[in-house]
Design a protein around this motif. Structure first.
Motif, short mmCIF file in Angstrom:
data_model
loop_
_atom_site.label_atom_id
_atom_site.label_comp_id
_atom_site.label_asym_id
_atom_site.label_seq_id
_atom_site.Cartn_x
_atom_site.Cartn_y
_atom_site.Cartn_z
N ASP A 58 51.65 5.49 -15.12
CA ASP A 58 52.99 5.64 -15.68
C ASP A 58 53.96 6.31 -14.71
OD1 ASP A 58 52.41 4.39 -18.05
OD2 ASP A 58 51.88 6.24 -19.11
N THR A 85 48.16 9.08 -8.93
CA THR A 85 47.50 7.82 -9.26
C THR A 85 47.73 7.40 -10.70
OG1 THR A 85 45.45 9.04 -9.78
CG2 THR A 85 45.70 8.22 -7.53
N HIS A 86 48.55 8.13 -11.43
CA HIS A 86 48.76 7.80 -12.84
C HIS A 86 49.58 6.52 -12.96
CE1 HIS A 86 49.79 8.23 -17.08
NE2 HIS A 86 48.85 9.16 -17.16
N VAL A 123 53.22 12.92 -19.68
CA VAL A 123 52.20 12.54 -18.70
C VAL A 123 51.42 13.76 -18.23
CG1 VAL A 123 51.82 11.57 -16.40
CG2 VAL A 123 53.45 10.48 -17.96
N ALA A 128 46.05 13.96 -9.75
CA ALA A 128 46.06 13.00 -10.85
C ALA A 128 47.44 12.42 -11.08
CB ALA A 128 45.54 13.67 -12.12
N THR A 129 48.50 13.15 -10.73
CA THR A 129 49.85 12.62 -10.90
C THR A 129 50.15 11.50 -9.91
OG1 THR A 129 50.92 14.21 -9.39
CG2 THR A 129 50.61 14.90 -11.68
N GLY A 152 54.39 10.77 -7.67
CA GLY A 152 53.62 11.91 -8.13
C GLY A 152 54.09 13.20 -7.49
N ARG A 201 42.87 15.54 -19.78
CA ARG A 201 41.85 14.67 -19.16
C ARG A 201 41.06 15.37 -18.06
NH1 ARG A 201 42.78 11.01 -15.02
NH2 ARG A 201 45.04 11.16 -15.34
N GLU A 245 49.03 14.86 -20.85
CA GLU A 245 47.87 13.96 -20.90
C GLU A 245 46.89 14.29 -19.78
OE1 GLU A 245 47.10 9.50 -19.45
OE2 GLU A 245 48.70 9.65 -20.94
N ILE A 246 47.40 14.57 -18.59
CA ILE A 246 46.55 14.92 -17.46
C ILE A 246 45.81 16.23 -17.73
CG2 ILE A 246 46.59 15.65 -15.03
CD1 ILE A 246 48.83 13.63 -14.58
#
Length: 343
Positions: free
Chosen positions: A246, A243-244, A308, A240-241, A250, A315, A311-312
């Motif tokens: 912000d 494709t984030h 970030v 997920a990092t 990653g 999610r 947040e991941i």
């Protein structure tokens, strides 16, 4: 994998980590979570980066951890004029033998303290790359193995400070975790005045564990069981990092391995032979955040890499079965469960 019939051997080793923890906490007042993370990285065969403002005890934490273990210790004070050969070593011509003789550098120790690592140039910082990843040093075409266990504990000041160089991405990625000591509470600072006011507690600090005991602990941590859903959870978090929106950089596959190994060590410190999603969540920020590079827009919006990762974590779905014990093992709260073994 460690079986439940073998628990006694692991239980016998828990006292070793407890002694080290008490020894370090006797020097670092009011920061048990920082000490716990340091021990987690040690048992996971990683390297630790301590970042904070001057004067909060970064170097003292590193020295307390090193002195609590009876092993070889070297300290490197990183300065702008430090050369790579000062770290790795150099071959010197011996007139009597008429041959080159290798003089090992400071990296040839079991615990290496790198003080203010970002005050040296990136060229010098990069001298640590091979040793941190492959636990060896190559000089003049010859490879020298480093002792085991091997751990680099580096301190650095924030990049905004005067006279600092940002760590290269490859260098940061080799540190398993980054921790900030932070300012102590008022009560902890008051106790510090009583303990540290007259003499440094490091002067009386004696080793409480031997290197071979640490190696046994490391072997035990390697055998901690991680269920497939938790391994998938680790992969999903790291992916997920990449494709984030912000983040412009990653986490790497190395970060995936580091997060898994750290979760195993955290499980052992929690007295378990198996990892839980909670172990992964507890360490995700410390293991991942320092590897990530925010985009320019995220920096303008004052979005940090730590935010970030948080947040991941919120999610990505957590594995439904949170008691991921190996088959045949008592589940948390189950009948016949043994008392927790605190490492």
């Amino acid at each position: 994998m460690t079986t439940y019939d073998d628990r006694a051997s692991l239980t016998d080793l828990t006292a070793v980590v407890e002694r080290v923890r008490e020894s370090v906490e006797g020097v670092i007042e009011g920061k048990p979570e920082v000490v716990r993370l340091s021990l987690t990285v040690l048992l996971a065969e990683g390297h630790l980066l301590i970042e904070d403002v001057p004067g909060v005890g970064k170097t003292m934490l590193a020295k307390a951890l090193a002195r609590s273990i009876d092993c070889s210790v070297q300290r490197i004070q990183f300065t702008p004029d430090l050369l790579p050969s000062d770290i790795t070593g150099v071959s010197i011509w011996d007139q009597q033998r008429r041959d080159f003789e290798f003089k090992p550098g400071a990296i040839f120790a079991q615990v290496v303290i790198g003080d203010e690592i970002n005050r040296a140039s990136p060229k010098t910082q990069s001298a640590l790359l091979e040793s941190m990843e492959e636990r060896q040093v190559t000089i003049d075409g010859k490879t020298y193995e480093l002792p085991s266990p091997f751990m680099v504990v580096a301190t650095q000041n924030p990049v905004e400070m005067e006279g600092t160089y940002p760590l290269p991405e490859a260098q940061r990625d080799r540190f398993m975790a980054r921790v900030s000591v932070g300012y102590p509470s008022a009560d902890a600072e008051l106790r510090m005045l009583d303990v540290h006011g007259g003499v440094s507690p490091l002067e009386d600090l004696q080793p409480v564990a031997h290197a071979h005991e640490i190696l046994k602990l490391v072997e035990a941590v390697r055998d901690v069981y991680v269920a497939e859903p938790i391994r998938r959870y680790v992969v999903d978090l790291v992916a997920a990092t990449r494709t984030h929106p912000d983040l412009r950089l990653g986490a790497s596959p190395r970060a995936t391995l580091h997060l898994l190994r750290a979760a195993k060590a955290a499980a052992a410190l929690g007295g378990r032979d198996y990892a839980l999603p909670d172990d992964v969540q507890e360490l995700a920020v410390a293991v991942l955040a320092h590897r990530l590079l925010p985009t320019a827009q995220a920096q303008l919006n004052r979005r940090t890499s730590e935010q970030v990762v948080q947040e991941i974590l919120q999610r990505i779905p957590v594995p439904a079965d949170r008691s991921q014990a190996p088959a045949g093992a008592p589940r948390p709260g189950g009948v016949g469960q043994q008392p927790p073994r605190r490492l």
